[in-house]
Design a protein around this motif. Structure first.
Motif, short mmCIF file in Angstrom:
data_model
loop_
_atom_site.label_atom_id
_atom_site.label_comp_id
_atom_site.label_asym_id
_atom_site.label_seq_id
_atom_site.Cartn_x
_atom_site.Cartn_y
_atom_site.Cartn_z
N ASN A 153 80.77 28.01 -69.34
CA ASN A 153 82.28 27.86 -69.10
C ASN A 153 82.87 26.50 -68.94
OD1 ASN A 153 81.77 27.29 -66.52
ND2 ASN A 153 82.25 29.19 -65.59
N THR A 160 82.02 29.46 -73.25
CA THR A 160 82.06 30.97 -72.90
C THR A 160 82.23 31.11 -71.41
OG1 THR A 160 79.70 30.61 -72.15
CG2 THR A 160 80.30 31.18 -74.52
N SER A 161 82.22 32.32 -71.06
CA SER A 161 82.43 32.77 -69.68
C SER A 161 81.25 32.64 -68.65
CB SER A 161 82.96 34.17 -69.39
OG SER A 161 81.81 34.92 -69.73
#
Length: 135
Positions: free
Chosen positions: A119, A35-36
């Protein structure tokens, strides 16, 4: 000829869909979604004995600045057969993975676990400091 065009078109469509999905939902080598999120910390810690009952005497102290987890265990605890359980920030993962019993008997050399952000860009290594409650 028309059959070959249809097959080629179908293959191109499948390649496009596969590529498009891969960019939207990247996964890491463990099959976990990347994910970010850059958050990277331990939020809680539990230490269980072989009977899966806690062996700590009070809530573990987690210092996210010093990157330590301090826990006091009951006198007589079998430190060679413990099951650590970490709760991490969302989307994080732990390295090394916990796959079973862990030996914490070498108190002079605390075990280290690395928390990796969602991330996969931020890595923070925590030491697990165990103290045995005096008799």
């Amino acid at each position: 000829m028309r059959k070959h065009i249809n097959i080629t078109g179908a293959l191109l469509l499948m390649a496009f869909v596969w590529t498009a999905c891969k960019k939207d939902n990247p996964i890491d080598e463990d099959g976990l979604l990347i994910t970010s999120r850059a958050e990277c910390y331990v939020s809680s810690f539990e230490l269980l004995g072989t009977d899966f009952v806690t062996v700590r005497t009070k809530t573990a102290t987690i210092d996210t600045t010093a990157k330590t987890v301090s826990v006091t265990v009951m006198f007589g605890t079998d430190l060679k057969n413990l099951y650590p359980q970490f709760t991490l920030a969302q989307d994080c993962k732990l390295d090394p993975k916990i796959t079973g019993r862990t030996d914490f008997s070498d108190l002079a050399n605390p075990r280290e676990y690395t928390v990796v952000s969602g991330n996969r860009q931020v890595r923070k290594t925590y030491k697990v400091l165990i103290t045995v409650q005096p008799r």
